[in-house]
Motif scaffolding. Structure first.
Motif, mmCIF file in Angstrom:
data_model
loop_
_atom_site.group_PDB
_atom_site.id
_atom_site.type_symbol
_atom_site.label_atom_id
_atom_site.label_comp_id
_atom_site.label_asym_id
_atom_site.label_seq_id
_atom_site.Cartn_x
_atom_site.Cartn_y
_atom_site.Cartn_z
ATOM 1 N N TYR A 1 23.961 16.531 33.832
ATOM 2 C CA TYR A 1 25.057 17.054 33.015
ATOM 3 C C TYR A 1 26.128 15.985 32.889
ATOM 4 O O TYR A 1 26.636 15.471 33.890
ATOM 5 C CB TYR A 1 25.644 18.310 33.652
ATOM 6 N N ASP B 1 22.405 16.452 29.382
ATOM 7 C CA ASP B 1 23.099 17.504 28.651
ATOM 8 C C ASP B 1 24.552 17.077 28.476
ATOM 9 O O ASP B 1 25.322 17.034 29.429
ATOM 10 C CB ASP B 1 23.000 18.808 29.449
ATOM 11 N N THR C 1 20.659 25.042 26.197
ATOM 12 C CA THR C 1 20.065 23.802 26.714
ATOM 13 C C THR C 1 19.746 23.896 28.203
ATOM 14 O O THR C 1 18.664 23.516 28.644
ATOM 15 C CB THR C 1 21.018 22.616 26.446
#
Length: 320
Positions: free
Chosen positions: A71, A46, A53
């Motif tokens: 992330y 992400d 998301t």
């Protein structure tokens, strides 16, 4: 292999930025693979999304032990890919897009190609077919379908020569080798603000310099979605302009000042010539030809603007 040892053969990595509406289909296609689920993992990176998301990824985390969420706050496709590479467990890492759908044999075909091809390839990629949300416009030039991600060299596998490349929507690498070459250049690749590209081309150039083979495996298939907003002349011209910018950036890295000047002059001459041809083409009724020529004008415009800016910057630096 010891009992309980990790059996992950390949890590499928999907990098995403604010495409929650497409991401679910992409990940579901990876969990529908014919390859044994113990042999692969799915990693979603992400890249600082602000949509749903994370919520979608949380659902997959609950349902699949081989799903991982990463992330990456530093925006840019290359940054996201490198974050996925660093966390991958597999002997191989495979990349597809968040708006793509992998064929159910995709991962199996990639693993088979790595294990069966001789000499062993450092990178493997396959065909990418387009899935249009709306019907393909009749004016869209077939020669430029690659700008939308399409790649098809036919149904026979082969080792790539210097005139062929693989596309980022369907590529895989030996994990140790992509780490050896330091992954993808963060100065290249898509960002939220632009369509810069060529990060894969730079990796392939480095691999070729090291005499690592690249392999085309046609049975490893990915289907790439073409949303309606990309099936427009506006997007095609913008994409063409950014390809010109990307090629100039690559040339700047590889060549010296005089090569940049020569490349800029040649691009300006082509720009003038194509503009002249396009002017005559507009008198005809072949819209596909007009669109193609206009896209090429935009390509050389992007190349020339970036090149002129680079040369002007050098001049100012010397004057200062």
């Amino acid at each position: 292999m010891d009992k309980g040892a990790d059996k992950t053969e390949i890590s499928a990595i999907v990098c995403t930025y604010n495409r929650a509406s497409y991401l679910r289909d992409a990940v579901e296609s990876l969990f529908s693979q014919s390859l044994d689920e113990d042999a692969f993992e799915v990693i979603v990176v992400d890249n600082a999304s602000t949509d749903d998301t994370k919520k979608i990824c949380d659902r997959f985390l609950k349902g699949h032990k081989n799903f991982r969420y990463v992330y990456e706050p530093n925006k840019g496709l290359s940054n996201a890919r490198n974050a996925g590479i660093e966390r991958a467990k597999g002997r191989f890492v495979a990349f597809t897009d968040d708006d793509a759908r992998a064929d159910r044999d995709w991962l199996k075909c990639l693993v088979n190609a790595f294990n069966a091809a001789n000499p062993p390839p450092a990178s493997v990629g396959g065909r990418i077919f387009l899935e249009w949300e709306d019907k393909k416009p009749g004016w869209f030039p077939d020669e430029l379908l690659g700008y939308l991600g399409r790649l098809d060299y036919g149904g026979a596998p082969f080792f790539l020569g210097p005139d062929k490349t693989l596309f980022g929507g369907n590529i895989a690498f030996k994990t140790d080798i992509i780490k050896e070459v330091n992954g993808f250049d963060a100065g290249l690749g898509r960002t939220p603000d632009g369509l810069l590209s060529n990060e894969e081309i730079k990796v392939f150039k480095i691999l070729r310099q090291k005499n690592y083979p690249l392999y085309y495996a046609p049975d490893a298939v990915v289907y790439h979605r073409v949303p309606a907003q990309r099936a427009t002349e506006e997007f095609l011209y913008r994409r063409s302009l950014w390809q010109g910018v990307s090629d100039l950036v690559m040339l700047k890295e590889e060549k010296g000042f005089f090569s940049i000047c020569a490349g800029l002059l040649l691009s300006l001459l082509k720009f003038a010539a194509i503009s002249g041809v396009a002017a005559f083409a507009r008198l005809a009724t072949d819209k596909k030809k007009i669109v193609f020529l206009t896209a090429m004008i935009n390509y050389h415009l992007g190349f020339s603007i970036k090149g002129a800016g680079y040369i002007l910057g050098l001049y100012k630096g010397r004057q200062g």
